[in-house]
Design a protein around this motif. Sequence first.
Motif, short mmCIF file in Angstrom:
data_model
loop_
_atom_site.label_atom_id
_atom_site.label_comp_id
_atom_site.label_asym_id
_atom_site.label_seq_id
_atom_site.Cartn_x
_atom_site.Cartn_y
_atom_site.Cartn_z
N SER A 297 -0.57 -2.40 -6.37
CA SER A 297 0.67 -2.75 -5.70
C SER A 297 1.05 -4.16 -6.14
CB SER A 297 0.50 -2.70 -4.18
OG SER A 297 -0.33 -3.76 -3.74
N GLN B 174 -4.34 -1.71 -3.47
CA GLN B 174 -3.06 -1.55 -2.79
C GLN B 174 -2.77 -2.66 -1.77
OE1 GLN B 174 -0.75 1.11 -3.56
NE2 GLN B 174 -2.19 0.93 -5.25
N HIS B 175 -3.79 -3.42 -1.38
CA HIS B 175 -3.63 -4.47 -0.40
C HIS B 175 -3.74 -5.83 -1.07
CE1 HIS B 175 -3.79 -1.66 3.02
NE2 HIS B 175 -4.53 -0.95 2.18
N SER C 274 -8.76 -4.30 1.80
CA SER C 274 -9.54 -3.08 1.86
C SER C 274 -10.84 -3.32 1.10
CB SER C 274 -8.77 -1.91 1.21
OG SER C 274 -9.61 -0.78 1.08
N HIS D 265 -6.71 3.11 -0.68
CA HIS D 265 -6.28 1.74 -0.41
C HIS D 265 -6.75 0.75 -1.46
CE1 HIS D 265 -4.78 3.08 3.42
NE2 HIS D 265 -5.94 3.64 3.67
N CYS E 247 0.82 -1.21 0.00
CA CYS E 247 0.00 0.00 0.00
C CYS E 247 0.85 1.27 0.00
CB CYS E 247 -0.91 -0.02 1.22
SG CYS E 247 -1.94 1.44 1.42
#
Length: 198
Positions: free
Chosen positions: A125, A54-55, A44, A51, A35
Amino acid sequence: MTLAQPFRVRHLGGAVVVLALIACVLAAMGRPWWCRAGDPALGSLEIWSQHNSQHLVDPYTITHALHGVALYGILWASLSGIVSPAARAAIALGIETAWEIVENTHAMIERYRAATISLDYYGDSVANSLGDIGGFLIGYFGASALPIWVSVVGFFAVDGLLVWWIRDSLLLNVLMLLHPVEAVKAWQLGAMPGPVDR
């Protein structure tokens, strides 16, 4: 015989190598490992926040599981009897990992921002891409173990639940990337908190 039965340790080892290579390629493309905001949470659920993507998991991970169901069906229908189940799984993994790279190119990120509701999308990510591939594998191997009718009904039911939950889904995402419909985008943006005129 299900697809999981002929899957050997060497296949699993090959998949791990592919995932490691994809992680390195994405990192080399400038994707953050985790993230960008530094939140350590594994997932998320809020698609309108910094977010999203990103997770390890988010609502769009579910669309990647649907990729797996759809790709299993396509490869089964077109290559069954021509290549082995393990080879079809390898082809599917190759297609999905190639998509993760394409999805994170600057051109595709800009396309998402212009054509879909992903106004603040800056790419995935590395962890999120790997989570998406994991979701894909769950969908693919799930489809290999379930009756065809369950996979078909499940695909449309889950896609419909996503429309209800986040006003987006795999089918809506494909539509908006290929042929944006302003009325659909306006309806989707109606769920966004705060002003929508960005």
